[in-house]
Motif scaffolding. Structure first.
Motif, PDB file in Angstrom:
ATOM      1  N   ALA A 107       0.810  -1.229   0.000  1.00 24.85           N
ATOM      2  CA  ALA A 107       0.000   0.000   0.000  1.00 24.85           C
ATOM      3  C   ALA A 107       0.837   1.269   0.000  1.00 24.85           C
ATOM      4  O   ALA A 107       0.300   2.369   0.141  1.00 24.85           O
ATOM      5  CB  ALA A 107      -0.932  -0.010   1.207  1.00 24.85           C
ATOM      6  N   TYR A 110      -0.285   4.299  -2.185  1.00 24.59           N
ATOM      7  CA  TYR A 110      -1.476   4.995  -1.700  1.00 24.59           C
ATOM      8  C   TYR A 110      -1.112   5.995  -0.599  1.00 24.59           C
ATOM      9  O   TYR A 110      -1.670   7.084  -0.538  1.00 24.59           O
ATOM     10  CB  TYR A 110      -2.514   4.001  -1.168  1.00 24.59           C
ATOM     11  CG  TYR A 110      -3.006   3.052  -2.222  1.00 24.59           C
ATOM     12  CD1 TYR A 110      -3.938   3.461  -3.169  1.00 24.59           C
ATOM     13  CD2 TYR A 110      -2.524   1.762  -2.293  1.00 24.59           C
ATOM     14  CE1 TYR A 110      -4.375   2.601  -4.156  1.00 24.59           C
ATOM     15  CE2 TYR A 110      -2.959   0.884  -3.284  1.00 24.59           C
ATOM     16  CZ  TYR A 110      -3.881   1.313  -4.199  1.00 24.59           C
ATOM     17  OH  TYR A 110      -4.308   0.457  -5.177  1.00 24.59           O
ATOM     18  N   ILE A 114      -1.977   9.989  -0.783  1.00 30.95           N
ATOM     19  CA  ILE A 114      -2.914  10.543   0.199  1.00 30.95           C
ATOM     20  C   ILE A 114      -2.235  11.583   1.079  1.00 30.95           C
ATOM     21  O   ILE A 114      -2.809  12.636   1.366  1.00 30.95           O
ATOM     22  CB  ILE A 114      -3.523   9.412   1.046  1.00 30.95           C
ATOM     23  CG1 ILE A 114      -4.439   8.565   0.169  1.00 30.95           C
ATOM     24  CG2 ILE A 114      -4.275   9.951   2.251  1.00 30.95           C
ATOM     25  CD1 ILE A 114      -4.874   7.278   0.799  1.00 30.95           C
ATOM     26  N   ALA A 136      -4.400   2.103   4.948  1.00 31.83           N
ATOM     27  CA  ALA A 136      -3.735   1.982   3.651  1.00 31.83           C
ATOM     28  C   ALA A 136      -3.998   0.616   3.027  1.00 31.83           C
ATOM     29  O   ALA A 136      -4.227   0.497   1.821  1.00 31.83           O
ATOM     30  CB  ALA A 136      -2.240   2.224   3.813  1.00 31.83           C
ATOM     31  N   LEU A 139      -7.439   0.510   1.568  1.00 31.58           N
ATOM     32  CA  LEU A 139      -7.473   1.179   0.265  1.00 31.58           C
ATOM     33  C   LEU A 139      -6.951   0.255  -0.827  1.00 31.58           C
ATOM     34  O   LEU A 139      -7.519   0.195  -1.926  1.00 31.58           O
ATOM     35  CB  LEU A 139      -6.637   2.463   0.290  1.00 31.58           C
ATOM     36  CG  LEU A 139      -7.200   3.618   1.079  1.00 31.58           C
ATOM     37  CD1 LEU A 139      -6.193   4.765   1.123  1.00 31.58           C
ATOM     38  CD2 LEU A 139      -8.507   4.090   0.474  1.00 31.58           C
ATOM     39  N   TRP A 140      -5.895  -0.476  -0.528  1.00 35.31           N
ATOM     40  CA  TRP A 140      -5.346  -1.415  -1.499  1.00 35.31           C
ATOM     41  C   TRP A 140      -6.391  -2.485  -1.839  1.00 35.31           C
ATOM     42  O   TRP A 140      -6.610  -2.795  -3.010  1.00 35.31           O
ATOM     43  CB  TRP A 140      -4.068  -2.079  -0.969  1.00 35.31           C
ATOM     44  CG  TRP A 140      -3.439  -2.963  -1.999  1.00 35.31           C
ATOM     45  CD1 TRP A 140      -2.485  -2.611  -2.899  1.00 35.31           C
ATOM     46  CD2 TRP A 140      -3.752  -4.329  -2.260  1.00 35.31           C
ATOM     47  NE1 TRP A 140      -2.189  -3.678  -3.712  1.00 35.31           N
ATOM     48  CE2 TRP A 140      -2.953  -4.751  -3.337  1.00 35.31           C
ATOM     49  CE3 TRP A 140      -4.634  -5.251  -1.693  1.00 35.31           C
ATOM     50  CZ2 TRP A 140      -3.001  -6.043  -3.856  1.00 35.31           C
ATOM     51  CZ3 TRP A 140      -4.686  -6.533  -2.209  1.00 35.31           C
ATOM     52  CH2 TRP A 140      -3.877  -6.915  -3.277  1.00 35.31           C
ATOM     53  N   LYS A 142      -9.628  -2.239  -1.589  1.00 38.02           N
ATOM     54  CA  LYS A 142     -10.717  -1.589  -2.344  1.00 38.02           C
ATOM     55  C   LYS A 142     -10.364  -1.458  -3.823  1.00 38.02           C
ATOM     56  O   LYS A 142     -11.197  -1.714  -4.691  1.00 38.02           O
ATOM     57  CB  LYS A 142     -11.010  -0.215  -1.754  1.00 38.02           C
ATOM     58  CG  LYS A 142     -12.159   0.495  -2.445  1.00 38.02           C
ATOM     59  CD  LYS A 142     -12.423   1.842  -1.823  1.00 38.02           C
ATOM     60  CE  LYS A 142     -13.587   2.510  -2.545  1.00 38.02           C
ATOM     61  NZ  LYS A 142     -13.811   3.866  -2.068  1.00 38.02           N
ATOM     62  N   GLU A 143      -9.136  -1.090  -4.105  1.00 41.09           N
ATOM     63  CA  GLU A 143      -8.704  -0.887  -5.497  1.00 41.09           C
ATOM     64  C   GLU A 143      -8.376  -2.188  -6.223  1.00 41.09           C
ATOM     65  O   GLU A 143      -8.584  -2.287  -7.426  1.00 41.09           O
ATOM     66  CB  GLU A 143      -7.469   0.024  -5.531  1.00 41.09           C
ATOM     67  CG  GLU A 143      -7.732   1.437  -5.077  1.00 41.09           C
ATOM     68  CD  GLU A 143      -8.627   2.198  -6.045  1.00 41.09           C
ATOM     69  OE1 GLU A 143      -8.453   2.041  -7.270  1.00 41.09           O
ATOM     70  OE2 GLU A 143      -9.507   2.931  -5.560  1.00 41.09           O
TER      71      GLU A 143
END
Length: 155
Positions: A107, A110, A114, A136, A139-140, A142-143
């Motif tokens: 991550a 990201y 951010i 973080a 977020l990884w 999610k993407e």
């Protein structure tokens, strides 16, 4: 009746689960054991573990202790674990993917983005967003694992 009491310390560590038993009176360690589990490296900067291996390791060390001493001596148990290791579960607390360990670097990109975008926010917090923080890693997920992210209910 035996008045001896012991306190158990358990550490769910990066390479294995460790357990010690401390005599309440003498403060001496009367039992010390560990049970190791596998860390997977799906990419050179990624580190993951199967959370069920932690449960297996815990059962192993508790069995070793109770076989040697029984359970009636136990006066208390303290547990520590891998800070910043992320385990995600669904609404029924079923683990959705291997745990992303604190040492995982996936991550990192990201975090840089951010922190730059929200520089004022992070200066108020006193530091940048780091790749080992759960935010973080989420977020990884999610993407990169969007279908799994939609099932995520607990972290």
């Amino acid at each position: 009746m035996d008045s001896k009491r012991v306190f158990i310390g358990i550490d769910v560590g990066t390479s294995g689960l460790k357990m010690v038993a401390l005599d309440d009176v003498t403060k001496e360690i009367i039992f010390n054991t560990s049970s190791h589990y596998e860390t997977r490296y799906p990419n050179e900067t990624w580190t993951e573990q199967d959370p069920s291996s932690w449960v297996v390791a815990l059962r192993d060390v508790v069995y070793q202790f109770t076989k040697a001493f029984g359970q009636s001596l136990i006066a208390g148990i303290g547990v520590t674990g891998q800070m910043h290791t992320t385990v995600v579960t669904d609404e029924e607390y079923k683990v959705l993917r291997p745990a992303i360990l604190w040492s995982d670097l996936r991550a990192q990109e990201y975090c840089s983005q951010i922190t730059k975008t929200y520089a004022d926010f992070f200066s108020e917090l006193g530091g940048p967003l780091l790749q080992n923080y759960s935010f973080a890693k989420l977020l990884w997920i999610k993407e990169n694992e969007p279908n799994l992210f939609l099932k995520l209910q607990h972290e």
